[in-house]
Scaffold this active site. Sequence first.
Site, short mmCIF file in Angstrom:
data_model
loop_
_atom_site.label_atom_id
_atom_site.label_comp_id
_atom_site.label_asym_id
_atom_site.label_seq_id
_atom_site.Cartn_x
_atom_site.Cartn_y
_atom_site.Cartn_z
N ARG A 164 0.84 -1.20 0.00
CA ARG A 164 0.00 0.00 0.00
C ARG A 164 0.87 1.25 0.00
O ARG A 164 0.59 2.23 0.71
CB ARG A 164 -0.95 0.00 1.21
CG ARG A 164 -1.83 -1.22 1.31
CD ARG A 164 -2.78 -1.35 0.12
NE ARG A 164 -3.50 -2.61 0.20
CZ ARG A 164 -3.10 -3.75 -0.38
NH1 ARG A 164 -1.99 -3.75 -1.12
NH2 ARG A 164 -3.78 -4.85 -0.26
N SER A 251 -10.72 -0.68 3.75
CA SER A 251 -9.87 -1.11 4.86
C SER A 251 -9.15 0.11 5.43
O SER A 251 -8.42 0.79 4.71
CB SER A 251 -8.86 -2.15 4.38
OG SER A 251 -9.51 -3.29 3.89
N GLU A 351 -4.41 3.28 6.43
CA GLU A 351 -4.23 3.29 4.99
C GLU A 351 -4.61 4.63 4.36
O GLU A 351 -3.89 5.13 3.50
CB GLU A 351 -5.06 2.18 4.33
CG GLU A 351 -4.43 0.81 4.38
CD GLU A 351 -5.08 -0.18 3.42
OE1 GLU A 351 -5.66 0.29 2.41
OE2 GLU A 351 -5.03 -1.38 3.67
#
Length: 355
Positions: A164, A251, A351
Amino acid sequence: MLVEKNVPLQGCNTFGIAARAHTLVRVQAAQDIHALLAEPLLAQQPKFVLGGGSNIVLTGDVQPLVLKMEIKGRRLLAETDQAWIIEAGAGECWHDLVQWTLQQGWPGLENLALIPGTVGAAPVQNIGAYGIELQDRFHSLCAIDLGSGSAFELDAAQCAFGYRDSVFKHSAPRPDAGQPRGLGLAGRAAITHVRLRLPKAWRPELGYLDLERKRQESGSPQPSAQQIFQWVCELRRAKLPDPAVLGNAGSFFKNPTVTPEQCRDIIARDPKVVHYPLADGRIKLAAGWLIDACGWKGKRVGHAGVYERQALVLVNRGTPEDSVTGGEVMTLARAIQTSVYERFGIRLEPEPVVV
């Protein structure tokens, strides 16, 4: 180039947080960026690149100049004996691109179905799901330097993909701090087009347990790309809320990685902890399981809540008229981080980009 003032952003972020952009420029072609940089008053302003708003938390009105990326278009750029090379505009919907490639008979993106957001944001986040990351299918991208207006291209190595992560999430080192100027591109570039390499020697990626269960239930030893696409859509819809119905940013925390020794210590205390071995010897822990084990599923702070079906997702429990605030979201996120650290000694990393 369309320049707008005092623009509501509630419909431009999937969390549905109410905020405004002081100035917003709709970028529908690379030429719009060049036109913007030719305007002295606009060129000198700090800039914030906005795609589908699926990975941001707005904590207030956005003062930097917002570049709303709306460049469309998708095409087969090249074909070799080994692969199809496709190109898509930064403003294309990612899921629509996945569907389109399968309709053309070009498999490879099916595991990444239903990920919200735009094509231009995909390399920034190095999106991934069900055993595939963008870097596994990435060819190159086109971007524009927001300082000089120069166009440039990057390959996978130059994007410095990580979990990520990419070069677009890091600021360049400051030369005045005695450090060499690096390739950190956060706030310095706008992606206009993304190119993907879809291999003709396709094979199904079924490494995730949920997909293997689907394969066993279907009785299909060699599922097609379209079958995997349908399974992924079913799995995501069963676990994750639709942002159009319940605001969220997907998420919220990255799955942490630990050493085998750390994992054994956690297993000794919590034998049911969900974990996956990685190729480099480290162990990936399921952040959702850690959060759930701390009792957060279904809990709320103001209008910010933890989704009842998946503790990894924070949701907007407010209404369009009385929406969650970015402050409430981050207060909840910090409380979860503290709780997980106190129980497991693991620091969860968010995130989304906090603006």
